[in-house]
Design an enzyme around this catalytic site. Structure first.
Site, short mmCIF file in Angstrom:
data_model
loop_
_atom_site.label_atom_id
_atom_site.label_comp_id
_atom_site.label_asym_id
_atom_site.label_seq_id
_atom_site.Cartn_x
_atom_site.Cartn_y
_atom_site.Cartn_z
N SER A 4 11.46 -32.45 57.66
CA SER A 4 11.85 -31.18 57.05
C SER A 4 11.79 -30.11 58.14
O SER A 4 12.48 -30.24 59.15
CB SER A 4 10.92 -30.87 55.87
OG SER A 4 11.41 -29.77 55.14
N HIS A 31 15.41 -32.39 54.74
CA HIS A 31 15.56 -31.36 53.72
C HIS A 31 16.50 -30.28 54.25
O HIS A 31 16.17 -29.59 55.21
CB HIS A 31 14.21 -30.73 53.37
CG HIS A 31 13.25 -31.70 52.78
ND1 HIS A 31 11.89 -31.55 52.89
CD2 HIS A 31 13.44 -32.84 52.07
CE1 HIS A 31 11.29 -32.55 52.27
NE2 HIS A 31 12.21 -33.35 51.77
N ASP A 124 6.45 -34.21 50.55
CA ASP A 124 7.47 -35.22 50.30
C ASP A 124 7.33 -36.35 51.33
O ASP A 124 7.14 -36.11 52.51
CB ASP A 124 8.87 -34.61 50.39
CG ASP A 124 9.96 -35.56 49.95
OD1 ASP A 124 9.67 -36.50 49.18
OD2 ASP A 124 11.11 -35.36 50.37
#
Length: 178
Positions: A4, A31, A124
């Site tokens: 991310s 992401h 995540d």
């Protein structure tokens, strides 16, 4: 592989290091904003020695190819070793979700899977990494001390204490040896 915040720098150390003739498929979730077109596949195709592409739904997996999840779609590995896309609800506010990729890949590949968590600012990937370990796969985590955003690798280590902590260059070397 999942990343991310700080993903571009981390992936720029690992993916271009994969040599021509690298045989493993590499699936990557980053992401990215759902309302923007991603240029990750194009950017890395120019940097890498193996093919790079953005996944299309129901695409068969080819060895030695890097696959990026498109914005606003979960990337799943099917048990027939194909790739599919889903617009199911976000997981931990993320679509694509690293957890979704890892959990589906664990079902398809089991002990033959290597899961890699890189820099990021949420949790995540931690739950998905546990699914990979439970299926007999290997867990690699970027050392949080060297991560742009350490929350994601730290969460993965807390969920999977057996995960190997590595620098980005060590991850690149490890993948070349696998």
């Amino acid at each position: 592989m999942g990343a991310s915040a700080g993903a571009l720098e981390a992936l720029s150390t690992i993916l271009p290091a994969l040599p021509e003739g690298f045989r493993l498929p590499v699936m990557v979730v980053v992401h990215v904003p759902p309302d923007k077109r991603s240029v990750l596949a194009e950017l890395f195709q120019a940097k890498c020695r193996i093919p790079v592409r953005e996944v299309e739904d129901k695409e068969p997996i080819a060895a030695g190819t890097i696959y990026f999840a498109p914005p606003d779609y979960h990337l799943l590995v099917e048990t027939d070793k194909g790739l599919s896309l889903s617009s199911d609800e976000p997981v931990l506010f993320s679509r694509p979700s690293i957890d979704v990729l890892f959990e589906s890949a664990a079902d398809a590949y089991g002990a033959a899977l290597v899961a890699v968590i890189l820099t990021g600012a949420n949790q995540d990937g931690a739950k998905g990494m546990l699914a990979v370990v439970d299926a007999g796969g290997r867990a690699i985590v970027q050392d949080p001390d060297g991560a742009f955003a350490p929350a994601m690798p730290q969460a993965a280590i807390e969920m999977c204490p057996a995960a190997r902590r590595m620098s980005l260059s060590a991850i690149a070397a490890y993948l070349q040896e696998v």
